[in-house]
Design an enzyme around this catalytic site. Structure first.
Site: not given
Length: 586
Positions: A139, A296, A301, A374, A398, A412
């Site tokens: 990521s 990202d 993201r 989370t 989130e 996501k």
């Protein structure tokens, strides 16, 4: 058998460097619900050919135990563009070795032939009804890192007890199988399939179900800049804009092509703020673009910035964009569903450290809101449960700039989030509204939700443990703090121990985990603050929020109050000087 990692180890042995050898071979990387995440290099504590082979052998055996039809259905494997010259490791090489492991056992593998966004892997699991998915990516981590992310047959990331089961299975399958190293074998195998073309067609067809204003998209004069921060996102965001009939965004030329060195940024993480967006601001000024969309490196993201009337750029926080997307997606749903009863089957989700703005919108509009632990693994799994019960899960988010805007991906997805944000901005422009103005309108209608989040870096697990132990034994044994500076504490929820002062039996409702630290404090002034450790980085994070009922429009006073609360939290609960914690730097 990798000559580069082998040479590194031989050199250390020749030097008698026991300290470094201990680091490399002292303990194996832990396989958790996030899979693996570590630096590429030699030894069992790093990502390399051998540890990938061992991990995949364990995962393969675990899947064989769980699925009698594994050899019929198969798995999907994707990879990003990361590479590490000194150890010879790369995401593509690791993906090929993983594919070879499965194929050697007669399991069909859908291996993407080229780099792909992370969300394409869970999409493929669901779309082709496969048993599992693997994405080789780290990521937005530093360039030397890589990772191995695992999805279950439901299209969501794995949750317990699968992590423990896979971990155990890795321990039992460490000896590389015959031909484990010879990844060339897969190229002639009938069990190897390439889903690249099919997914690139079907995914963009599926996200068009979230396109509601095609005529506005065609006409809009709003200009966008996009950066993929040297990652995989460029091509796919261009295709998403095309699918929505939007003119393509201007791509930041220095950052649009994949580069494992990430040469133009200190950290390849759009969450880190304006530093990552410097080149985007420059291009936007040059081309007259008002909105910047930043993915990202693995494109799961999304960060968004907008030029204000003053000429300044506002970078939206994850919570602010969550508020805007939640409002937008519900508004679009409402305009296309005339049945007033249907709203009872509508759900939105967010993680417990994210803003409660969706709860406020849900209360007023009549749909359901749920919070989860989370991480998207929890939201993805919960969304699937609800969808299986016939519910419509419109949106989940989130605060760490992760958004699930489309039910075809139970994770996501920065590609669909980027194009949906662009459509929202284009629609608002026809009403002479900016994103910032609409955000204020959302807060005016549903109540201001002011948030502030940051972190401290700490490389010593003992210090972290001591810090949290201190909070649990604040005024003597088994007592939590009653105040934080001038702020009175009215409630405590500790998801490490399972204690919740607000419940009749004092037991927390959300699942607890002894392996990670997480305490939430509620304050008498309506503030909430959570302190937690990160699962993938040496950080102690905090998240704080002040919520006001609709009608309280003194945002400046609320901000001041929250700033004071955060300052007290840092001083009394973190004690950075005493604990030698390193602050986040821009």
């Amino acid at each position: 058998q990798n000559p580069k990692t082998c040479a590194i180890v031989k050199q250390l042995v020749a030097e008698g460097n026991v300290g470094e050898l201990q680091k490399y071979f002292g303990s194996r990387m832990e396989f958790g619900t996030a899979g693996l995440r570590a630096a590429m290099g030699a030894g069992i504590s790093h990502m390399n050919d051998l540890t990938i082979i061992q991990t995949t052998q364990g995962f393969c055996r675990y899947l064989e135990k769980n699925f009698s039809d594994l050899k019929k259905r198969g798995v999907v494997i994707g990879f990003d563009a990361r590479a590490h010259l000194s150890s010879g490791g790369s995401s593509k090489r690791f993906a090929r070795l993983a594919a070879n492991t499965f194929i050697s056992q007669g399991v069909p593998v859908y291996l993407f032939s080229d780099i792909t966004p992370t969300p394409f892997v869970p999409y493929t699991v669901t779309h082709l009804k496969l048993c599992a998915g693997i994405m080789v990516t780290a990521s937005h981590n530093p360039k030397q890192d890589n990772g191995y992310k695992v999805y279950w047959e439901n299209g969501a990331q794995i949750i317990s007890p699968h992590d423990k089961g896979i971990s155990q299975s890795i321990e039992e399958n460490q000896e590389p199988w015959p031909q484990a190293w010879d990844d060339k074998l897969i190229d002639s195998s009938l069990l190897l399939h390439d889903p690249y073309a099919m997914v690139n067609k079907e995914y963009f067809k599926d996200i068009q179900k979230q396109c509601f204003h095609r005529s506005i998209n065609k006409e809009t004069s709003l200009k966008f800049v996009h950066t993929s921060v040297h990652g995989v996102g460029h091509k796919f965001v261009q295709l998403a804009f095309k699918a929505f009939d939007l003119s393509p965004p201007f791509a930041v030329p220095e950052q649009k092509d994949p580069d494992p060195e990430f040469p133009t940024v200190k950290y390849p993480n759009p969450e880190e703020g304006k530093g990552v967006l410097t080149l985007s601001f420059a291009l936007a000024e040059k081309d007259g673009a008002k909105i910047i969309l930043a993915n990202d490196p693995d494109a799961d993201r999304l960060a968004v910035a907008e030029k204000q009337e003053s000429g300044e750029w506002k970078v939206f926080s994850g919570n602010e964009l969550g508020a805007l997307l939640g409002w937008w997606i519900f508004t679009c749903w409402k305009n296309h569903n005339s049945d007033a009863c249907a709203v009872r089957d509508v759900y939105m989700l967010s993680s417990t450290v994210s803003s409660k703005i969706l709860r406020a919108i849900a209360l007023k509009e009549g749909f359901h809101f749920e919070e989860t632990l989370t991480g998207f693994k929890w939201m993805g799994n919960r969304a699937k449960q609800l969808m299986d019960q016939g519910k419509a899960v419109l949106f989940a988010f989130e605060e760490a700039i992760g958004y699930m805007c489309c039910p075809a991906v139970l994770d996501k997805d920065g590609v669909s989030a980027a194009v949906i944000t662009a459509e929202m901005a284009s629609f608002l422009a026809t009403r002479n509204l900016s994103l910032s103005q609409q955000l204020k309108a959302v807060y005016d209608e549903y109540g201001f939700h002011i948030t502030k989040a940051s972190y401290f870096i700490c490389h010593d697990p003992k210090v972290i443990q001591q810090l949290f132990d201190n909070l649990r034994n604040f005024d003597g044994k088994n007592t939590y703090p009653k105040s934080c500076g001038r702020f009175k504490v009215s409630g405590i929820r500790d998801l490490t121990t399972g204690y919740d002062s607000s419940q009749p039996d004092q037991k927390a409702i959300l699942p607890t985990s002894k392996s990670s630290q997480m305490i939430t404090f509620t304050f008498a002034n309506g503030g909430v603050a959570t302190m937690r450790t990160s699962g993938t980085e040496p950080k102690i994070k905090y998240y704080s929020e002040l919520c006001a009922p609709p009608g309280n429009s003194d945002a400046e006073q609320l901000k001041k109050e929250l700033d004071e609360l955060v300052a007290a939290l840092e001083k009394h609960f973190f004690q950075p000087e005493k604990n030698k914690l390193q602050r986040k730097t821009e």
